[in-house]
Design a protein around this motif. Structure first.
Motif, PDB file in Angstrom:
ATOM      1  N   CYS A 187       0.857  -1.188   0.000  1.00  0.00           N
ATOM      2  CA  CYS A 187       0.000   0.000   0.000  1.00  0.00           C
ATOM      3  C   CYS A 187       0.889   1.233   0.000  1.00  0.00           C
ATOM      4  N   GLU A 188       0.525   2.217  -0.796  1.00  0.00           N
ATOM      5  CA  GLU A 188       1.409   3.365  -1.030  1.00  0.00           C
ATOM      6  C   GLU A 188       1.649   4.217   0.207  1.00  0.00           C
ATOM      7  N   SER A 189       0.666   4.278   1.125  1.00  0.00           N
ATOM      8  CA  SER A 189       0.795   5.139   2.298  1.00  0.00           C
ATOM      9  C   SER A 189       0.205   4.465   3.521  1.00  0.00           C
ATOM     10  N   ALA A 190       0.916   4.552   4.644  1.00  0.00           N
ATOM     11  CA  ALA A 190       0.398   3.995   5.891  1.00  0.00           C
ATOM     12  C   ALA A 190      -0.873   4.708   6.330  1.00  0.00           C
ATOM     13  N   LYS A 191      -1.034   5.967   5.940  1.00  0.00           N
ATOM     14  CA  LYS A 191      -2.239   6.718   6.292  1.00  0.00           C
ATOM     15  C   LYS A 191      -3.466   6.194   5.556  1.00  0.00           C
ATOM     16  N   SER A 192      -3.229   5.389   4.532  1.00  0.00           N
ATOM     17  CA  SER A 192      -4.342   4.820   3.771  1.00  0.00           C
ATOM     18  C   SER A 192      -4.737   3.440   4.273  1.00  0.00           C
ATOM     19  N   VAL A 193      -4.197   3.039   5.429  1.00  0.00           N
ATOM     20  CA  VAL A 193      -4.635   1.812   6.103  1.00  0.00           C
ATOM     21  C   VAL A 193      -5.733   2.202   7.085  1.00  0.00           C
ATOM     22  N   ILE A 194      -6.960   1.833   6.776  1.00  0.00           N
ATOM     23  CA  ILE A 194      -8.117   2.195   7.589  1.00  0.00           C
ATOM     24  C   ILE A 194      -8.523   0.991   8.413  1.00  0.00           C
ATOM     25  N   PHE A 195      -8.547   1.154   9.741  1.00  0.00           N
ATOM     26  CA  PHE A 195      -8.929   0.038  10.599  1.00  0.00           C
ATOM     27  C   PHE A 195     -10.453  -0.037  10.728  1.00  0.00           C
ATOM     28  N   THR A 196     -10.977  -1.247  10.574  1.00  0.00           N
ATOM     29  CA  THR A 196     -12.404  -1.525  10.654  1.00  0.00           C
ATOM     30  C   THR A 196     -12.619  -2.674  11.623  1.00  0.00           C
ATOM     31  N   LYS A 197     -13.868  -3.086  11.782  1.00  0.00           N
ATOM     32  CA  LYS A 197     -14.110  -4.244  12.649  1.00  0.00           C
ATOM     33  C   LYS A 197     -14.050  -5.553  11.876  1.00  0.00           C
TER      34      LYS A 197
END
Length: 383
Positions: free
Chosen positions: A60-70
């Motif tokens: 993934c290009e950016s760690a900020k684009s890792v969205i945590f969900t349930k």
């Protein structure tokens, strides 16, 4: 008697010691991004470290684009419900979709007038079939990376190549492949990747991720509220990850899935893949000696996932699962596995199948025990 576990497609078991320890340690941390004290800062560090590792692991290009969900299901919904649709837009999906995708697409069809084309059987494996179904109003391609019913492995790189060539977007459901099969979002041109934390990544239940490699499209949040940032503004922030992460994060789950990813890295994804394939093919070789058993063959072969669906002529799959559980302490799954599309191609989508799925802890002795148990059940009930 210890449990013999063949339900890894549902969730991994047992969880690694490091995962359990990470979850326990994170329970007593503060609220990330909601304080300047040590416990809050430590929680933020846990979350940030996990984002960095997971982004790297999946390309993934950016760690900020890792969205945590349930869950991976929530990640799918973030994309499909948050995408800026227009009435009449068109989606192409595979015919192997889990209900996480299938039901959400059905909702879009009913409420927004979106049309969906499902590629049936091995159509989803070939570039020309995807291309031939593209219309002027096609906006998104959606494919499960691997079937949780028969182990079919779909070529995400081919789907990604088509999406790039025709300037579309691609959502990949990696529920069965994350931590089991190599995935690199940048190389495969994947815009959105839905990932569960509790299956191949060996983390706890209740944690998933949406990874985004698409800066052009702003998804609408499913939930609005506090993000720990831009608190003076009445509007939801546009910046990721905050835009899609309102409310308190599951820090324990995040710490656990981070530990699970580390476990996969330490063991080596290729080593895990090789071991699970060896258990799969050992089982397949032995099951051939039982004439009453029929197996749903995957559309892709030999590249496939360590998942098998079978039926026994004359016996109910649910009854077999109960006997295996109560008399042999063997855990399997019977039914439709929330994937009626995949079952429909077999022509037996009402009764489902008995699913056997293998994991990194599966042993040859356990495979032999399962084979013996199936033979005893069949001989006892049909003999």
């Amino acid at each position: 008697m210890s449990i013999i576990y063949f339900d890894h497609a549902a969730t991994s078991y047992p969880k690694p010691k490091g995962v359990i320890e990470a979850v326990g340690q994170a329970v007593n941390l503060g609220n990330p991004g909601r304080g300047g004290h040590f416990l809050s800062k430590e929680a933020s560090r846990v979350v940030t470290d996990a984002r960095d590792e997971i982004a790297s692991f999946f390309g993934c290009e950016s760690a900020k684009s890792v969205i945590f969900t349930k869950s991976a299901t929530e990640a799918v919904n973030l994309v499909l419900k948050g995408y800026p649709w227009q009435t009449g837009d068109h989606i192409i999906a595979s015919g192997f979709e889990h209900n996480a995708v299938y039901r959400t697409l059905h909702f879009l069809e009913k409420t927004l007038g979106i049309s969906v084309t499902y590629l049936q059987g091995d159509e989803a494996l070939h570039k020309e079939n995807i291309i031939s179904n593209i219309k002027e109003n096609t906006r998104l391609l959606v494919c499960t990376h691997g079937s949780n019913v028969d182990g079919t492995l779909l070529p995400a790189d081919i789907w990604g190549g088509v999406s790039k060539e025709y300037k579309l977007k691609l959502l990949v459901d990696a529920a069965q492949t994350a931590g089991v099969h190599p995935i690199h979002m940048a190389d495969d041109h994947i815009d959105y990747l839905a990932v569960p934390g509790h299956k191949g990544l060996l983390g706890p239940q209740g944690i998933g991720m949406l990874l985004i490699n698409n800066k052009e499209t702003l998804l609408s949040p499913l939930i609005y509220g506090g993000t720990g940032t831009f608190s003076e503004l009445p509007d939801q922030p546009e910046e990721l990850p905050y835009r899609l992460e309102s409310g308190t994060l599951n820090v324990s789950g995040i710490a656990g899935v981070h530990a699970g990813v580390k476990e996969v890295i330490d063991r080596g994804l290729k080593n895990i893949q090789k071991h699970e394939e060896e258990m799969l093919f050992d089982f397949l070789k032995q099951i051939e000696s039982i004439p009453e058993v029929s197996i749903t063959k995957p559309a892709s072969f030999p590249d496939r996932l360590p998942v098998i669906s079978l039926r026994v002529e004359g016996l109910d799959v649910h009854e077999i699962a109960v006997i295996l559980d109560e008399h042999y302490n063997i855990a399997v799954r019977a039914g439709l596995h929330c994937a009626p599309l995949a079952h429909s191609r077999t022509g037996r989508n009402n009764e489902g199948a008995l699913r056997i799925s293998f994991g990194y802890t599966t042993t040859k002795d356990e495979v032999n025990t399962l084979i013996r148990a199936l033979k005893e059940i069949i001989n006892g009930l049909l003999g």
